[in-house]
Design a protein around this motif. Structure first.
Motif, short mmCIF file in Angstrom:
data_model
loop_
_atom_site.label_atom_id
_atom_site.label_comp_id
_atom_site.label_asym_id
_atom_site.label_seq_id
_atom_site.Cartn_x
_atom_site.Cartn_y
_atom_site.Cartn_z
N TYR A 136 0.90 -1.23 0.00
CA TYR A 136 -0.10 -0.02 -0.06
C TYR A 136 0.83 1.20 0.19
O TYR A 136 0.49 2.29 -0.55
CB TYR A 136 -0.91 -0.10 1.20
N LEU A 137 1.98 1.31 0.84
CA LEU A 137 2.65 2.42 0.86
C LEU A 137 3.63 2.78 -0.73
O LEU A 137 3.57 3.84 -1.19
CB LEU A 137 3.99 2.15 2.07
N TYR A 138 3.67 1.59 -1.26
CA TYR A 138 4.49 1.72 -2.46
C TYR A 138 3.30 2.45 -3.49
O TYR A 138 3.57 3.28 -4.15
CB TYR A 138 4.84 0.24 -3.16
N ILE A 139 2.00 1.83 -3.38
CA ILE A 139 0.95 2.50 -4.22
C ILE A 139 0.77 4.01 -3.78
O ILE A 139 0.78 4.74 -4.79
CB ILE A 139 -0.25 1.63 -4.10
N VAL A 140 0.87 4.45 -2.78
CA VAL A 140 0.73 5.80 -2.34
C VAL A 140 1.84 6.55 -2.93
O VAL A 140 1.58 7.67 -3.15
CB VAL A 140 0.53 5.97 -0.77
N LEU A 141 3.12 5.99 -2.88
CA LEU A 141 4.26 7.03 -3.20
C LEU A 141 4.50 6.82 -4.70
O LEU A 141 4.71 7.88 -5.28
CB LEU A 141 5.32 6.11 -2.64
N PHE A 142 4.21 5.69 -5.55
CA PHE A 142 4.54 5.49 -6.82
C PHE A 142 3.49 5.06 -7.94
O PHE A 142 3.63 5.19 -9.10
CB PHE A 142 5.57 4.46 -6.81
N ARG A 143 2.25 4.52 -7.33
CA ARG A 143 1.30 4.27 -8.06
C ARG A 143 0.03 4.89 -7.57
O ARG A 143 -1.10 4.24 -7.38
CB ARG A 143 1.20 2.56 -8.41
N LYS A 144 0.02 6.28 -7.67
CA LYS A 144 -1.20 6.95 -7.09
C LYS A 144 -2.60 6.92 -7.97
O LYS A 144 -3.52 6.77 -7.19
CB LYS A 144 -0.84 8.41 -7.03
N GLU A 145 -2.48 6.41 -9.33
CA GLU A 145 -3.72 6.16 -9.94
C GLU A 145 -4.52 4.96 -9.47
O GLU A 145 -5.50 4.61 -10.03
CB GLU A 145 -3.19 5.98 -11.52
N LEU A 146 -3.76 4.04 -8.64
CA LEU A 146 -4.39 2.78 -8.24
C LEU A 146 -5.25 3.22 -6.80
O LEU A 146 -5.99 2.19 -6.47
CB LEU A 146 -3.43 1.77 -7.82
N MET A 147 -5.14 4.13 -6.27
CA MET A 147 -5.89 4.27 -5.06
C MET A 147 -6.28 5.86 -4.76
O MET A 147 -5.55 6.73 -5.08
CB MET A 147 -4.82 3.91 -3.78
N GLY A 148 -7.56 6.09 -4.46
CA GLY A 148 -7.92 7.30 -4.26
C GLY A 148 -7.28 8.26 -3.01
O GLY A 148 -7.01 7.33 -2.22
N SER A 149 -7.46 9.39 -3.10
CA SER A 149 -6.74 10.07 -1.95
C SER A 149 -7.28 10.02 -0.79
O SER A 149 -6.34 9.66 0.36
CB SER A 149 -6.81 11.65 -2.23
N ALA A 150 -8.31 9.58 -0.58
CA ALA A 150 -9.15 9.28 0.81
C ALA A 150 -8.57 7.88 1.30
O ALA A 150 -8.08 7.91 2.50
CB ALA A 150 -10.70 9.13 0.69
N ASN A 151 -8.56 6.89 0.41
CA ASN A 151 -8.03 5.56 0.89
C ASN A 151 -6.32 5.76 1.26
O ASN A 151 -5.91 5.12 2.12
CB ASN A 151 -8.09 4.56 -0.10
N SER A 152 -5.54 6.76 0.35
CA SER A 152 -4.44 6.70 0.50
C SER A 152 -3.98 7.44 2.18
O SER A 152 -3.34 7.08 2.77
CB SER A 152 -3.74 7.68 -0.48
N GLN A 153 -4.96 8.38 2.27
CA GLN A 153 -4.75 9.15 3.69
C GLN A 153 -5.16 8.02 4.72
O GLN A 153 -4.46 8.12 5.97
CB GLN A 153 -5.90 10.19 3.73
N ILE A 154 -6.00 7.32 4.68
CA ILE A 154 -6.39 5.88 5.55
C ILE A 154 -5.24 5.30 6.10
O ILE A 154 -4.88 4.97 7.00
CB ILE A 154 -7.71 5.23 5.18
N ILE A 155 -4.67 4.75 4.65
CA ILE A 155 -3.55 3.70 4.69
C ILE A 155 -2.27 4.55 5.60
O ILE A 155 -1.75 3.68 6.38
CB ILE A 155 -3.30 3.11 3.54
N VAL A 156 -1.98 5.35 5.19
CA VAL A 156 -0.79 6.31 5.81
C VAL A 156 -0.83 6.52 7.24
O VAL A 156 -0.15 6.42 8.02
CB VAL A 156 -0.40 7.70 4.91
N THR A 157 -2.16 6.89 7.62
CA THR A 157 -2.56 7.03 8.95
C THR A 157 -2.46 5.81 9.81
O THR A 157 -1.54 5.72 10.79
CB THR A 157 -3.91 7.69 9.33
N ILE A 158 -2.82 4.92 9.15
CA ILE A 158 -3.01 3.53 10.00
C ILE A 158 -1.53 2.85 9.83
O ILE A 158 -1.02 2.41 11.02
CB ILE A 158 -3.92 2.39 9.06
N LEU A 159 -0.62 3.12 9.01
CA LEU A 159 0.67 2.76 8.82
C LEU A 159 1.69 3.53 9.86
O LEU A 159 2.28 2.66 10.74
CB LEU A 159 1.37 2.76 7.46
N ALA A 160 1.18 4.79 10.10
CA ALA A 160 1.99 5.43 11.02
C ALA A 160 1.70 4.99 12.38
O ALA A 160 2.65 4.74 13.34
CB ALA A 160 1.52 6.94 10.77
#
Length: 199
Positions: A136-160
C-alpha cells in the motif's frame, strides 16, 4: 476499499486466498489447543526459533506466519487481514497476492533471524501483514492512480500508528514488522502490473 460490505458467501467467492489464510490460521490455533504430546511437538516445530533455523530447520522462516500466541493475537491479526487483504487480493490477483503475503512474511522472519539472538522465538502473521502495508505504501508513493486520495490518507495514517505501536507495545517482533514492511515495499513493483485495477 477498507470497509467490508459483502455477505459471508460473497466474501469467500471474491477473496478465496484471504478466506483460506483466515480459516487455516484459525484451524491451526484450535488444533494446538488440544493437550496432546504430538500436538505440542508440531507446535514446537512450527514456531520461529532462531537456534532451530541455524541448525537447518529452514521451514521455520515460513511456518510462524500461520500460528499465534493466543486468541487476542489471532483476533488482532485476523481483523487486520479481513480489513486490508481483500483490496490487494482483488488488485493483484490470487497468486500474486499469495506470493507477496507469504514472501513478505518470510522476509520479516529472515530479518528476525539475522538480527535477533539465537534463543529468540516468535510467532504470528504480523510480518506478512506489514508486507501488505508495504505494498500500500508503494502504491501511495509511486502508483497513485491505483488508489484514491481518501484511501491513501487512511492507509498512511494506519501505517504511522502501526509503526508507532510497534515500538511502544511489549512482546512485539520489531524486526518482523520492519523487514516485512520493507519486503512488501520491495516486492510491490515486481507484482503490481501496469494494468492493475485500482480503488
Amino acid at each position: 476499499m477498507f470497509i467490508r460490505t459483502e455477505n459471508f458467501q460473497t466474501f469467500i467467492r471474491l477473496y478465496p486466498v484471504t478466506t483460506a489464510i483466515l480459516a487455516l490460521q484459525l484451524a491451526i490455533w484450535i488444533v494446538f489447543l488440544i493437550p496432546l504430546p504430538s500436538v505440542q511437538m508440531w507446535s514446537d516445530l512450527m514456531i520461529g526459533f532462531n537456534w532451530g533455523i541455524a541448525n537447518g530447520e529452514w521451514w521455520r522462516f515460513a511456518t510462524p506466519i500461520l500460528i499465534h500466541g493466543g486468541f487476542s493475537h489471532l483476533l488482532f491479526n485476523s481483523m487486520s487481514l479481513f480489513l486490508f487483504a481483500p483490496g490487494l487480493e482483488r488488485m493483484l490477483g490470487k497468486m500474486r497476492f499469495m506470493i507477496i503475503y507469504f514472501g513478505a512474511g518470510v522476509i520479516g522472519n529472515i530479518g528476525t533471524y539475522f538480527i535477533e539472538p539465537l534463543e529468540y522465538m516468535h510467532v504470528g502473521a504480523s510480518g506478512a501483514i506489514f508486507g501488505l502495508f508495504g505494498v500500500y505504501l508503494y502504491i501511495v508513493l509511486f502508483r497513485k492512480e491505483l488508489m484514491g486520495s481518501a484511501n491513501s490518507q487512511i492507509i498512511v495514517t494506519i501505517l504511522a500508528i502501526s509503526v508507532l505501536m510497534t515500538f511502544i507495545n511489549h512482546n512485539i517482533n520489531i524486526m518482523a514488522h520492519i523487514f516485512g514492511l520493507l519486503g512488501g515495499l520491495a516486492l510491490a513493483p515486481l507484482f503490481l502490473s501496469k494494468k492493475s485495477d485500482g480503488y
